[in-house]
Enzyme design. Structure first.
Site, mmCIF file in Angstrom:
data_model
loop_
_atom_site.group_PDB
_atom_site.id
_atom_site.type_symbol
_atom_site.label_atom_id
_atom_site.label_comp_id
_atom_site.label_asym_id
_atom_site.label_seq_id
_atom_site.Cartn_x
_atom_site.Cartn_y
_atom_site.Cartn_z
ATOM 1 N N ASN A 9 1.017 -0.993 0.037
ATOM 2 C CA ASN A 9 -0.142 -0.140 -0.098
ATOM 3 C C ASN A 9 0.912 1.285 -0.099
ATOM 4 O OD1 ASN A 9 -1.692 2.069 0.576
ATOM 5 N ND2 ASN A 9 -2.473 1.130 2.600
ATOM 6 N N TRP A 10 0.985 1.953 -1.139
ATOM 7 C CA TRP A 10 1.897 2.987 -1.426
ATOM 8 C C TRP A 10 1.489 4.158 -0.835
ATOM 9 C CZ3 TRP A 10 4.214 2.380 -6.934
ATOM 10 C CH2 TRP A 10 4.807 1.065 -7.142
ATOM 11 N N LYS A 11 0.286 4.409 -0.361
ATOM 12 C CA LYS A 11 -0.611 5.505 0.132
ATOM 13 C C LYS A 11 -0.034 6.639 -0.752
ATOM 14 C CE LYS A 11 -0.202 3.212 4.606
ATOM 15 N NZ LYS A 11 -0.241 3.443 6.072
ATOM 16 N N HIS A 95 -9.656 1.177 4.725
ATOM 17 C CA HIS A 95 -8.093 1.469 5.540
ATOM 18 C C HIS A 95 -8.548 2.363 6.794
ATOM 19 C CE1 HIS A 95 -4.144 2.552 6.621
ATOM 20 N NE2 HIS A 95 -3.709 1.420 5.694
ATOM 21 N N GLU A 97 -6.873 4.964 7.733
ATOM 22 C CA GLU A 97 -6.767 6.122 7.499
ATOM 23 C C GLU A 97 -7.879 6.780 6.940
ATOM 24 O OE1 GLU A 97 -3.043 5.299 5.431
ATOM 25 O OE2 GLU A 97 -2.253 4.976 7.380
ATOM 26 N N GLU A 167 -5.128 -4.756 10.693
ATOM 27 C CA GLU A 167 -4.175 -4.092 10.657
ATOM 28 C C GLU A 167 -4.562 -3.013 12.130
ATOM 29 O OE1 GLU A 167 -2.293 -2.587 6.930
ATOM 30 O OE2 GLU A 167 -4.018 -1.405 7.171
ATOM 31 N N GLY A 173 2.759 2.238 10.824
ATOM 32 C CA GLY A 173 3.604 3.498 10.487
ATOM 33 C C GLY A 173 4.089 3.869 11.747
ATOM 34 N N SER A 213 3.529 -2.152 10.449
ATOM 35 C CA SER A 213 5.020 -1.836 10.478
ATOM 36 C C SER A 213 5.705 -3.464 10.212
ATOM 37 C CB SER A 213 5.396 -1.752 11.816
ATOM 38 O OG SER A 213 4.933 -0.258 12.303
ATOM 39 N N GLY A 234 2.835 -1.182 4.306
ATOM 40 C CA GLY A 234 3.012 0.366 3.883
ATOM 41 C C GLY A 234 4.436 0.776 3.934
ATOM 42 N N GLY A 235 5.160 1.410 4.590
ATOM 43 C CA GLY A 235 6.469 1.966 4.816
ATOM 44 C C GLY A 235 7.349 0.815 3.979
HETATM 45 P P1 PGA Z 1 2.817 0.255 7.891
HETATM 46 O O1 PGA Z 1 1.452 0.526 7.157
HETATM 47 O O2 PGA Z 1 3.490 -0.786 7.240
HETATM 48 O O3 PGA Z 1 3.608 1.539 7.258
HETATM 49 O O4 PGA Z 1 2.657 0.135 9.239
HETATM 50 C C1 PGA Z 1 0.573 -0.509 6.733
HETATM 51 C C2 PGA Z 1 -0.739 -0.091 6.228
HETATM 52 O O5 PGA Z 1 -1.262 1.058 6.467
HETATM 53 O O6 PGA Z 1 -1.309 -0.746 5.351
#
Ligand code: PGA
Length: 251
Positions: A9-11, A95, A97, A167, A173, A213, A234-235
């Site tokens: 997930n590149w956000k 998600h 967010e 999640e 993050g 993470s 994500g990251g």
């Molecule tokens: P993260 O994000 O790996 O940076 O913690 C995961 C996500 O939000 O899908």
């Protein structure tokens, strides 16, 4: 045996130029991988370029959101036809967010899940508790509502297509990863809810990813848990070596 699925997930990261570089690097490293399903979810602006790059590889493309509507006056939204034109196969829905910043509710997320399945797109439904929920002992309660409401009206046979991503919001993050035991416990709990909703066969088939993470260094342990079928990253998905490292850990 459930096939593991690792999605990036590149956000809201990567210009088209940067996305092309990342997608090319990943195609080189893991483009031929058949043991694990690999999905890239770039921002909308880079979907076309990334789709073109991975079209002749094993890598699939997903989007980070989708409208619950077919078309019309919904400024800023994107619908299934537009995504399918760009060879999108998966859609991340609900998600944390989006729930937090854009106030997406379970009811709304459920409409999107139903729409995606109706249009042959594979939803990745995200669920997870906040730190406050966990500390007050409400993890199971919160996750159960999100799963039951988010998947309301979904038929048993659709569970081979859809993916659930657990999640924990406090792990996204933050570098604070859930321990393998903590994650496994909630994954098994989610599978139990699915069993109660639509039966043992669907519960056994549905893939449940962990997200929060996940990195090459902790992926193997998380992915060796019996109910953890992949990761939503994500990251660590923004870099060829770290994302490829997670995919290799999943093999
Ligand atoms: P993260 O994000 O790996 O940076 O913690 C995961 C996500 O939000 O899908």
């Amino acid at each position: 045996m459930r096939k593991k699925i690792i999605a990036g997930n590149w956000k809201m990261n990567k210009t088209i130029e940067e996305a092309v570089e990342l997608a090319n690097g990943l195609k080189r490293e893991v483009g031929g991988c058949t043991e694990v399903d690999v999905v890239l979810c770039p921002p909308f602006t880079a979907l076309k370029s990334v789709s073109d790059i991975v079209s002749e590889s094993q890598i699939a493309v997903g989007s980070q959101n989708m409208s619950s509507e077919d078309e019309g006056a919904y400024t800023g939204e994107i619908c299934h036809t537009m995504l399918k034109e760009l060879f999108v196969r998966y859609v991340i829905l609900g998600h944390s967010e989006r729930r937090e910043y854009y106030k997406e509710t379970d009811e709304w997320v459920n409409k999107k899940v139903i729409k995606a399945l109706e249009k042959n797109l594979r939803p990745i439904l995200c669920v997870g508790e906040t730190l406050e929920d966990r500390e007050s002992g409400n993890t199971e309660k919160v996750v159960e509502v999100q799963v039951r409401e988010g998947l309301k009206g979904v038929s048993a046979d659709a569970y081979t297509e859809l993916v659930i991503a657990y999640e924990p919001v406090w792990a996204i993050g933050t570098g604070k990863v859930a321990s393998a035991e903590q994650a496994q416990e909630v994954h098994a709990f989610i599978r139990g809810i699915v069993k109660d909703m639509v039966g043992a066969e669907a519960a056994d088939a549905v893939r449940i990813q962990y997200g929060g993470s996940m990195k090459p260094g902790n992926a193997a342990e998380l992915l060796s848990q019996p109910d953890i079928d992949g990761g939503l990253i994500g990251g660590a998905a923004l870099d060829v070596a770290s994302f490829a490292g997670i995919i290799n850990a999943a093999k």
